[in-house]
Design a protein around this motif. Structure first.
Motif, mmCIF file in Angstrom:
data_model
loop_
_atom_site.group_PDB
_atom_site.id
_atom_site.type_symbol
_atom_site.label_atom_id
_atom_site.label_comp_id
_atom_site.label_asym_id
_atom_site.label_seq_id
_atom_site.Cartn_x
_atom_site.Cartn_y
_atom_site.Cartn_z
ATOM 1 N N THR A 1 39.134 22.996 10.407
ATOM 2 C CA THR A 1 40.449 22.678 10.709
ATOM 3 C C THR A 1 40.692 23.346 12.080
ATOM 4 O OG1 THR A 1 40.951 22.965 8.417
ATOM 5 C CG2 THR A 1 42.815 23.409 9.949
ATOM 6 N N ALA A 2 40.396 24.557 12.584
ATOM 7 C CA ALA A 2 40.619 24.926 13.853
ATOM 8 C C ALA A 2 39.786 24.013 14.898
ATOM 9 C CB ALA A 2 40.117 26.448 14.128
ATOM 10 N N LEU A 3 38.562 23.717 14.561
ATOM 11 C CA LEU A 3 38.015 22.646 15.481
ATOM 12 C C LEU A 3 38.566 21.228 15.750
ATOM 13 C CD1 LEU A 3 34.298 23.054 14.680
ATOM 14 C CD2 LEU A 3 35.644 24.052 16.795
ATOM 15 N N ARG A 4 39.298 20.735 14.465
ATOM 16 C CA ARG A 4 39.957 19.404 14.533
ATOM 17 C C ARG A 4 41.174 19.708 15.317
ATOM 18 N NH1 ARG A 4 42.984 16.955 9.630
ATOM 19 N NH2 ARG A 4 42.913 14.773 10.147
ATOM 20 N N GLU A 5 41.877 21.089 15.432
ATOM 21 C CA GLU A 5 43.258 21.124 16.120
ATOM 22 C C GLU A 5 42.720 21.205 17.469
ATOM 23 O OE1 GLU A 5 47.052 24.052 16.277
ATOM 24 O OE2 GLU A 5 45.258 24.753 15.057
ATOM 25 N N LEU A 6 41.583 21.961 17.758
ATOM 26 C CA LEU A 6 41.278 21.795 19.412
ATOM 27 C C LEU A 6 40.942 20.624 19.935
ATOM 28 C CD1 LEU A 6 38.672 24.890 19.606
ATOM 29 C CD2 LEU A 6 40.833 24.799 20.443
ATOM 30 N N ALA A 7 40.222 19.889 19.098
ATOM 31 C CA ALA A 7 40.039 18.377 19.615
ATOM 32 C C ALA A 7 41.434 17.624 19.727
ATOM 33 C CB ALA A 7 38.992 17.503 18.432
ATOM 34 N N LEU A 8 42.337 17.573 18.766
ATOM 35 C CA LEU A 8 43.333 16.938 18.870
ATOM 36 C C LEU A 8 44.366 17.177 20.180
ATOM 37 C CD1 LEU A 8 44.892 16.794 15.285
ATOM 38 C CD2 LEU A 8 43.885 14.933 16.496
ATOM 39 N N LEU A 9 44.230 18.825 20.389
ATOM 40 C CA LEU A 9 45.228 19.306 21.488
ATOM 41 C C LEU A 9 44.591 18.921 22.940
ATOM 42 C CD1 LEU A 9 46.072 22.763 20.212
ATOM 43 C CD2 LEU A 9 47.641 20.857 20.475
ATOM 44 N N TRP A 10 43.107 19.129 22.887
ATOM 45 C CA TRP A 10 42.573 18.753 24.043
ATOM 46 C C TRP A 10 42.808 17.172 24.558
ATOM 47 C CZ3 TRP A 10 39.082 15.314 26.406
ATOM 48 C CH2 TRP A 10 38.459 15.666 27.774
ATOM 49 N N LEU A 11 42.721 16.332 23.317
ATOM 50 C CA LEU A 11 42.889 14.932 23.643
ATOM 51 C C LEU A 11 44.268 14.382 24.014
ATOM 52 C CD1 LEU A 11 41.301 11.974 23.724
ATOM 53 C CD2 LEU A 11 42.297 11.716 21.330
#
Length: 887
Positions: free
Chosen positions: A197-207
C-alpha cells in the motif's frame, strides 16, 4: 536524425504486470506495421510473460564473461545495427555486468534514443534514486539498483501499471510471480499489505508530480492564466506582521485536509517598501513555512491585491488565506482594504479571511507609491485645495478687509500655498502661488480691481510671496521624491536579499536564480542565452537565433535570441538575459541587471565546478597510481626477489647445501611468498572495499571470542598481549572474518612498536549501544597532525616502514570497521604511545543471527586462518604499524 521517444511502464512492486503490459503494447504496434524488436526482456521464469513474447523478433543477447562465469546482457551494438523503429528493453534500473558497453541499462537506452530508436522500458518505484531511502525505511530492504529521477522524468510518456495489494498477493499465491518455494517468504516479508500500500501511494504521488510538471508546461505554452482545480494548492499571504504565524498554521491545516495539497506562502513587497513589514518576522515565518513542508515566495507589486492574485493564478492555486485587516474602523470606511479587494477579484479561487489578535490595532501606512514624487490621490487633493480653497480664502479676506492690512493678506495666501504644497507637492503649489498672486493684485493691492501695482513696496511683497511659495513647494516635492527613492531602494534590497538566500540554499544556483526572477515579476519565461562558440561576433547577427544557444531557462518556451523577448539585458559580449511576459518599468531594470550579473557568475561557477568534478577523479586516480607504483616497486618486489633468490639457489648445481641450509632457504621462500600473498590480499580487499562489493555477513559475536582468535593468528607474539574486559560485556554485530582482520592489523601494529617488557593491552567497555575496544601501546605513537594521513592507502610514516608493506593496513582496517557499521580512531596513550579505538554496534536480540549461522561463520574464519598460516615457524609480519601499512 530525430531523437527516439521513451515510454516507461512504472509499477509499485514486482509482479504488477509491467513487462506483460509493455509486450502487449509491442504487439499492438507490430500489428499496425511498426518495426518492433525485443532488445532485452527478463521473464523471471513467469510462463505468461514468456508466452507474451510470442513471434516478436528477439535480438540475440551479448555474452559477457566475468569472474569465470558468463552473463547475458543486451547487445547494444546488435540493436543499433538492426535499427528498428521500436526496441523493447526491460528493467531500466538494471546494472550491467562489468565489461559491458555501459555501466547501467538506462545508459544503453539513452544511446538507442540518440540513434532515433523509440524504446519501451519498465521500472519499479523503489528503484528511483530520490525514493531509495524511503523504500528502505518502509520495507527494510536496501535497493542496490537505482536510476536517477531525471531519467524517468525526461521520458516522453510514463504509464502507471497499477494493481491493488490484495490482487498482487493473490497473483503471488497462485504462483504467477515467484516459484512456489519462495512464495511464503515473500508474502510474509516484502509483499505485506502495508508495504504494498505504501509503495503504491509513492508511485501514485510521484506520477502525480510528473503530471503536474506536464500540465504547467502546457499552461505556459498556451498562455492559460485561469485556475484549473486539478490539485489543491493553498496560498497564504504574509504582510510581515506578527499575525503571520497564525495564518501559516491555519493554511497548513487547510492543506492537510486535502491529501497531496501544496502549501505556498507569498509576501508582496510594494514599490514603496511596504511600511510595517518586519524582516526578522518574515525570516522566522519563512522557516515556519518550510518546516511545515511548504515553500516561501516573494513578489513585487504596486497593487498588493492584484500582485497577490497574479501569483495565485500563476501557481494554479485553489485557495487563498488572508488575515483580517489590522486597520482601524475609520481607515476601513475610507478604503475597502486588501482583503475585501482580493475577495472581490478572486474569481474561482476560494478566499479565507482569518481572524487574529492584531485586528484593529492599526499599522503604518505606506509613505509613497507610484512613479511620481507623491501619489496621484495626494496630487489631486492638492489641486482641489488650490481650486476650491483660494476663492473661499479670498471671500473671507474681503469680508475682513477693513481689519487687515496688505501684509496680513499676503501672509494668509502664503500659508495657504504652504498647506497646498504639503498636501499636493510642487505643481498644485505653483498653481496656488500664481493664482494667489493674481488675486492679491486684483483685490487687495492698490489700485484694487486692476492688474496694476502702484507702489514698488507692494510689488516686492508679491515677488517675495511667489519666491517663497515656489521654494516651499520645491522642498516638499524633493523630500517626497527622496522618500520614494529610499523606499524603492529598500524594497529592491529586501527582494535581492530574499533571492540570495533562496539561491544559496539551493543545490543548483543558476536555475533557482532565474526561477526567482521569473516569479518576482510574474514573467512567462526567463532565459540566459550564450553566443555559440562557432559563430563569430557581428552586428548583423546580434539578433539571429542561429547565433545563440540557451544556457539556462525556466518557465515556458524560452526565447532564442535577444530580440524575441519583451526585455533583454546584455551581460557581456557572449551572454544575454532575455525575459518574456511583459515589459518592465525602467526602475525595475536595475534589479534585472543585478540578476543578469549573478546569473553569469552562477553559470561560470557551474561550469568550473563541472570541470573540477571531471578533473578530480583523474587527479585522484593519478595520485593513487603514482603511490601504488612507488609501493609496488619496492614492497612487492622485495618478497618476490627473496623468494626467487632462495628458489634459484636451491636449483643451482654449483653449490652443495647442507640440510640445514636447504631448510632455511625453503623457509625464506615460504615466508616471502606468504608475505607477498598477504600484500596482494590487502590490495584486493581494498579494491573491493572502494568499489563497494566487499561481501560481509553481520552476526552476533562476542568480543571474548574474537580477540583470542586474532591473538592466535599473531602466533607467539600475540600471547604477550594483556586483555581486560568485564564479564557482562554484550556481543557485537560484525563479520567474524573481517573483525579478525581488523584486530590482527591493529594489535600487530601495537606489538611492532611496543618497547620490550611493556606489551600492548586490549580493553573493552559497553558504551550505550556500542562496544568500545581499545588497543593500547606505549611505543613512539603518531603525531596528531599525521593521524589522518596514516589511514590513507599507500601512506607510511618515515623510511623505517619501507619493509612492512604497501601502506594498506590501517586504511583497510578503518574501511572494514566502517563497512561493519563501526569506527576506528586513534588517540594518545597517557604517558606516551598510541591507543587505537575500535567501536562496533552492540547486537540486538531482534536482529541477532541464529546460533547455527554464527557457528558456521566462526568456523569459516578459523578455516581461513589455518589456510593463511605459514607452514613453517616464522616471525609474524602483521600488516600495518603505527603509521605503517596505511599506517
Amino acid at each position: 536524425m530525430a531523437r527516439g521517444q521513451l515510454r516507461i511502464y512504472l509499477g509499485a512492486a514486482p509482479g504488477v504486470g509491467k513487462t506483460f503490459t509493455m509486450l502487449e503494447e509491442a504487439h499492438r504496434r507490430a500489428g499496425r506495421g511498426t518495426d518492433v524488436v525485443v532488445g532485452f526482456v527478463e521473464t523471471h521464469g513467469r510462463k505468461h510473460t514468456a508466452d507474451m513474447v510470442g513471434d516478436l523478433e528477439v535480438v540475440p543477447r551479448a555474452r559477457v564473461p566475468y569472474r569465470g562465469t558468463t552473463f547475458e546482457e543486451m547487445d547494444v551494438e546488435a540493436v543499433l545495427a538492426r535499427h528498428p523503429e521500436v526496441a523493447i528493453v526491460d528493467e531500466l534500473a538494471h546494472t550491467n555486468v562489468p565489461g559491458s558497453r555501459h555501466a547501467k541499462r538506462w545508459q544503453d537506452i539513452h544511446e538507442l534514443l540518440e540513434a532515433g530508436i523509440t524504446v519501451l522500458s519498465t521500472v519499479n518505484i523503489q528503484h528511483l534514486e530520490s525514493l531509495n531511502d524511503v523504500v528502505q525505511q518502509i520495507t527494510g530492504v536496501v535497493q542496490q539498483e537505482t536510476v536517477p529521477d531525471a531519467v524517468v522524468r525526461a521520458a516522453d510518456q510514463v504509464e502507471l501499471v497499477d494493481m491493488t495489494p490484495e490482487a498482487l498477493r493473490r497473483r503471488m499465491a497462485h504462483g504467477n510471480v515467484y516459484q512456489p518455494d519462495k512464495i511464503d517468504a515473500a508474502l510474509g516479508n516484502y509483499f505485506r499489505v502495508g508495504n504494498l500500500t505504501a509503495l503504491r501511494e509513492l508511485a501514485l504521488l510521484w506520477l502525480a508530480d510528473k503530471v503536474d510538471e506536464q500540465l504547467d508546461r502546457y499552461r505556459a505554452q498556451h498562455r492559460i492564466g485561469g485556475t484549473w482545480e486539478t490539485r489543491e494548492r493553498v496560498v497564504v499571504a504574509l504582510t510581515g506582521g506578527p499575525e503571520g504565524d497564525t495564518l501559516i498554521r491555519r493554511a497548513a491545516r487547510v492543506a492537510a485536509r486535502n491529501k497531496g495539497a501544496e502549501l505556498l506562502a507569498v509576501h508582496v513587497t510594494r514599490l514603496d517598501g511596504l511600511a510595517g513589514a518586519d524582516p526578522a518576522l518574515l525570516a522566522r515565518q519563512r522557516l515556519l513555512v518550510e518546516g511545515l513542508g511548504g515553500t516561501y515566495h516573494q513578489v513585487v507589486g504596486q497593487d498588493v491585491a492584484e500582485a497577490l492574485l497574479a501569483f495565485a493564478r500563476g501557481v494554479n492555486a485553489t485557495q487563498l488565506v488572508l488575515g483580517a485587516s489590522r486597520r482601524g474602523r475609520f481607515a476601513q470606511i475610507l478604503s475597502a482594504g486588501i482583503g475585501v479587494t482580493t475577495t472581490a477579484r478572486s474569481g474561482p479561487i476560494d478566499v479565507h479571511l482569518v481572524t487574529h489578535e492584531q485586528i484593529g490595532q492599526g499599522r503604518r501606512r505606506p509613505i509613497v507609491s507610484g512613479r511620481a514624487a507623491l501619489s496621484r490621490p495626494r496630487r489631486l487633493a492638492g489641486f482641489g485645495l488650490a481650486v476650491g480653497g483660494l476663492p473661499l480664502l479670498t471671500l473671507l479676506l474681503l469680508v475682513m478687509r477693513e481689519d487687515l492690512a496688505l501684509a496680513s493678506d499676503i501672509l494668509f495666501y502664503l500659508a495657504w500655498v504652504v498647506a497646498v504644497a504639503l498636501v499636493g507637492g510642487m505643481w498644485p503649489a505653483l498653481l496656488t502661488a500664481v493664482a494667489g498672486s493674481l488675486l492679491l493684485n486684483y483685490f487687495f493691492t492698490p489700485p484694487v480691481r486692476r492688474f496694476t501695482i502702484a507702489q514698488t513696496e507692494n510689488l516686492l511683497s508679491l515677488l517675495v510671496f511667489l519666491v517663497v511659495a515656489v521654494a516651499v513647494s520645491a522642498v516638499v516635492d524633493t523630500a517626497a521624491r527622496r522618500t520614494r527613492d529610499a523606499a524603492r531602494a529598500s524594497a529592491d534590497a529586501s527582494t535581492l536579499a530574499t533571492v540570495a538566500g533562496s539561491v544559496l540554499r539551493g543545490a543548483r544556483p543558476l536555475p533557482a536564480l532565474l526561477e526567482r526572477l521569473r516569479e518576482l515579476f510574474g514573467l512567462d519565461s526567463v532565459a540566459l542565452l550564450e553566443r555559440r562558440p562557432d559563430v563569430p561576433e557581428a552586428p548583423d547577427r546580434q539578433r539571429d537565433p542561429a547565433a545563440w544557444q540557451v544556457a539556462a531557462a525556466v518557465g515556458g518556451e524560452p526565447c532564442g535570441a535577444p530580440g524575441e523577448g519583451d526585455v533583454d539585458v546584455p551581460v557581456d559580449d557572449g551572454l544575454a538575459l532575455v525575459l518574456r511576459g511583459r515589459p518592465l518599468a525602467a526602475e525595475d531594470r536595475r534589479i534585472v541587471e543585478a540578476f543578469a550579473a549573478q546569473a553569469a557568475l552562477a553559470l561560470r561557477q557551474e561550469r568550473l565546478a563541472a570541470q573540477a568534478a571531471k578533473a578530480e577523479p583523474l587527479a585522484e586516480a593519478d595520485k593513487m597510481r603514482t603511490a601504488l607504483l612507488a609501493a609496488v616497486s619496492h614492497d612487492l618486489r622485495t618478497p618476490l626477489a627473496s623468494a626467487k633468490a632462495a628458489v634459484t639457489s636451491l636449483r643451482s648445481h654449483d653449490v652443495a647445501f647442507s640440510d640445514d641450509d636447504r631448510e632455511e632457504l625453503l623457509a625464506t621462500a615460504d615466508e616471502s611468498l606468504d608475505k607477498l600473498g598477504r600484500l596482494v590480499a590487502n590490495l584486493l580487499d581494498m579494491s573491493r572495499l572502494q568499489a563497494g562489493v566487499l561481501g560481509l555477513t553481520l552476526v552476533e559475536i562476542g568480543v571474548e571470542d574474537a580477540v583470542p582468535r586474532a591473538l592466535d593468528e599473531l602466533g607467539d607474539r600475540g600471547r604477550a598481549v594483556r586483555m581486560r574486559y568485564p564479564d557482562d560485556l554484550p556481543a557485537v554485530r560484525a563479520d567474524p572474518a573481517l573483525l579478525e582482520r581488523v584486530l590482527v592489523n591493529v594489535i600487530g601494529n601495537a606489538l611492532r612498536y611496543s618497547p620490550p617488557g611493556r606489551p600492548p593491552t586490549v580493553t573493552a567497555a559497553d558504551l550505550d549501544g556500542e562496544v568500545e575496544l581499545r588497543v593500547v601501546d606505549h611505543g613512539p605513537g603518531i603525531p596528531e597532525d599525521q593521524r589522518d594521513t596514516v589511514f590513507l592507502p599507500f601512506q607510511r610514516l618515515g623510511d623505517r616502514d619501507n619493509d612492512t608493506g604497501v601502506g594498506l593496513g590501517l586504511a583497510l582496517s578503518r574501511g572494514l570497521a566502517e563497512a561493519m557499521g563501526g569506527t576506528l580512531t586513534p588517540d594518545t596513550t597517557p604517558g606516551g604511545g598510541l591507543t587505537m579505538i575500535l567501536r562496533l554496534p552492540s547486537a540486538e536480540p531482534a536482529v541477532a543471527a541464529s546460533e547455527e549461522q554464527a557457528t558456521a561463520l566462526a568456523d569459516r574464519a578459523i578455516l581461513e586462518r589455518i589456510q593463511r598460516r605459514p607452514r613453517t615457524p616464522a616471525t609474524p609480519d602483521p600488516t600495518g604499524a603505527n603509521g605503517t601499512e596505511g599506517g
